[in-house]
Write a protein that holds these residues in place. Structure first.
Motif, PDB file in Angstrom:
ATOM      1  N   TRP A 143      -6.673  -3.947  -4.623  1.00 34.63           N
ATOM      2  CA  TRP A 143      -6.523  -4.751  -3.407  1.00 34.63           C
ATOM      3  C   TRP A 143      -6.432  -3.824  -2.194  1.00 34.63           C
ATOM      4  O   TRP A 143      -6.891  -4.153  -1.112  1.00 34.63           O
ATOM      5  CB  TRP A 143      -5.264  -5.612  -3.522  1.00 34.63           C
ATOM      6  N   HIS A 144      -5.841  -2.628  -2.402  1.00 34.20           N
ATOM      7  CA  HIS A 144      -5.611  -1.690  -1.303  1.00 34.20           C
ATOM      8  C   HIS A 144      -6.602  -0.533  -1.248  1.00 34.20           C
ATOM      9  O   HIS A 144      -6.853   0.011  -0.174  1.00 34.20           O
ATOM     10  CB  HIS A 144      -4.201  -1.088  -1.418  1.00 34.20           C
TER      11      HIS A 144
ATOM     12  N   LEU B 141       2.277  10.277  -4.507  1.00 31.24           N
ATOM     13  CA  LEU B 141       2.872  11.546  -4.078  1.00 31.24           C
ATOM     14  C   LEU B 141       3.929  12.027  -5.062  1.00 31.24           C
ATOM     15  O   LEU B 141       4.028  13.220  -5.346  1.00 31.24           O
ATOM     16  CB  LEU B 141       3.447  11.413  -2.667  1.00 31.24           C
ATOM     17  N   GLN B 142       4.708  11.094  -5.592  1.00 29.17           N
ATOM     18  CA  GLN B 142       5.699  11.468  -6.601  1.00 29.17           C
ATOM     19  C   GLN B 142       5.021  12.019  -7.852  1.00 29.17           C
ATOM     20  O   GLN B 142       5.464  13.018  -8.423  1.00 29.17           O
ATOM     21  CB  GLN B 142       6.584  10.271  -6.958  1.00 29.17           C
TER      22      GLN B 142
ATOM     23  N   ARG C 111       0.838  -1.208   0.000  1.00 28.17           N
ATOM     24  CA  ARG C 111       0.000   0.000   0.000  1.00 28.17           C
ATOM     25  C   ARG C 111       0.874   1.259   0.000  1.00 28.17           C
ATOM     26  O   ARG C 111       0.623   2.207  -0.733  1.00 28.17           O
ATOM     27  CB  ARG C 111      -0.908  -0.042   1.233  1.00 28.17           C
ATOM     28  N   GLY C 112       1.903   1.259   0.816  1.00 31.39           N
ATOM     29  CA  GLY C 112       2.786   2.413   0.911  1.00 31.39           C
ATOM     30  C   GLY C 112       3.477   2.741  -0.402  1.00 31.39           C
ATOM     31  O   GLY C 112       3.773   3.911  -0.675  1.00 31.39           O
ATOM     32  N   SER C 113       3.743   1.732  -1.211  1.00 29.03           N
ATOM     33  CA  SER C 113       4.366   1.981  -2.518  1.00 29.03           C
ATOM     34  C   SER C 113       3.422   2.742  -3.435  1.00 29.03           C
ATOM     35  O   SER C 113       3.842   3.623  -4.188  1.00 29.03           O
ATOM     36  CB  SER C 113       4.785   0.662  -3.174  1.00 29.03           C
ATOM     37  N   TRP C 114       2.143   2.402  -3.384  1.00 26.42           N
ATOM     38  CA  TRP C 114       1.146   3.118  -4.187  1.00 26.42           C
ATOM     39  C   TRP C 114       1.046   4.566  -3.725  1.00 26.42           C
ATOM     40  O   TRP C 114       0.962   5.491  -4.525  1.00 26.42           O
ATOM     41  CB  TRP C 114      -0.225   2.440  -4.098  1.00 26.42           C
ATOM     42  N   ILE C 115       1.042   4.759  -2.403  1.00 25.05           N
ATOM     43  CA  ILE C 115       0.947   6.114  -1.849  1.00 25.05           C
ATOM     44  C   ILE C 115       2.177   6.929  -2.231  1.00 25.05           C
ATOM     45  O   ILE C 115       2.068   8.075  -2.677  1.00 25.05           O
ATOM     46  CB  ILE C 115       0.754   6.064  -0.317  1.00 25.05           C
TER      47      ILE C 115
ATOM     48  N   GLN D  80       2.157   1.459 -13.972  1.00 27.42           N
ATOM     49  CA  GLN D  80       3.289   1.434 -14.899  1.00 27.42           C
ATOM     50  C   GLN D  80       4.589   1.802 -14.183  1.00 27.42           C
ATOM     51  O   GLN D  80       5.606   1.130 -14.335  1.00 27.42           O
ATOM     52  CB  GLN D  80       3.025   2.431 -16.027  1.00 27.42           C
ATOM     53  N   ALA D  81       4.536   2.875 -13.398  1.00 21.46           N
ATOM     54  CA  ALA D  81       5.722   3.332 -12.672  1.00 21.46           C
ATOM     55  C   ALA D  81       6.208   2.280 -11.677  1.00 21.46           C
ATOM     56  O   ALA D  81       7.407   2.129 -11.458  1.00 21.46           O
ATOM     57  CB  ALA D  81       5.436   4.651 -11.954  1.00 21.46           C
ATOM     58  N   LEU D  82       5.265   1.541 -11.102  1.00 25.41           N
ATOM     59  CA  LEU D  82       5.618   0.508 -10.125  1.00 25.41           C
ATOM     60  C   LEU D  82       5.947  -0.828 -10.787  1.00 25.41           C
ATOM     61  O   LEU D  82       6.402  -1.763 -10.114  1.00 25.41           O
ATOM     62  CB  LEU D  82       4.468   0.322  -9.124  1.00 25.41           C
TER      63      LEU D  82
END
Length: 185
Positions: free
Chosen positions: A45-46, A16-17, A8-12, A34-36
């Motif tokens: 899921w989150h 933000l980026q 979840r934190g990676s999406w957040i 795409q970035a992830l």
């Protein structure tokens, strides 16, 4: 075999980026996936939807750029001047976990078009000002002096990043040091 999910934190953080780089319009699920390097499915899921992500991004920004900064300043203790010096250092370092001054700028820009974000920004700015009022109030007895010092601190913190000026023989860092010394007198 367990399926690995993008945290979840990676999406957040990616949101933000994207916000910082391109504004709220750039926070799009497809682009974040795409970035992830993942599919869009992991997003759901989150988060229920994009709006849920945007809310959590604001929560993360507020926590990182306000709550965490205050906690970091308070954790090391000291008198009000010492804590203010630490606040200046932490704020200038931009070493937030997720955010920096440019994320703050992006939220400010977003707030011009979204009343809910504007209200959130107002709450955050008031919390920051209240914290500085508390600190300056420990050694300034004049409420007008406290308000002036807090407003100067805040506007210098924001405006300093927007200036591209020469300071004669002084570096921008030296000028900031002079400002801080004057404010702490």
């Amino acid at each position: 075999m367990a399926v690995a999910r993008t945290p979840r934190g990676s999406w957040i953080a990616a949101g933000l980026q994207a916000l910082t780089a391109g504004g709220v319009e750039a926070v799009r699920i497809e682009l974040l996936a795409q970035a992830l390097g993942v599919t869009r499915g992991g997003f759901y899921w989150h988060f229920a939807d994009r709006q849920a992500l945007l809310e959590e991004m604001l929560d993360a920004w507020e926590g990182d750029a306000t709550t965490a900064v205050i906690e970091k300043v308070e954790a090391a203790g000291g008198d009000a001047r010492t804590r203010l010096q630490r606040l200046f250092t932490v704020a200038a370092s931009g070493d937030g976990l997720l955010t920096d001054i440019f994320t703050d700028f992006a939220v400010r820009d977003w707030s011009r078009r979204d009343p809910a974000v504007a209200e959130r920004l107002r709450r955050v700015d008031n919390r920051r000002m209240d914290y500085m009022r508390e600190l300056f109030g420990e050694f300034c007895t004049d409420p007008d002096d406290v308000e002036v010092r807090c407003t100067l601190c805040f506007t210098v913190w924001i405006g300093n990043r927007l200036l591209d000026v020469d300071h004669g023989e002084r570096s921008p860092a030296e000028v900031m040091e002079l400002i801080q010394r004057r404010l702490l007198q």
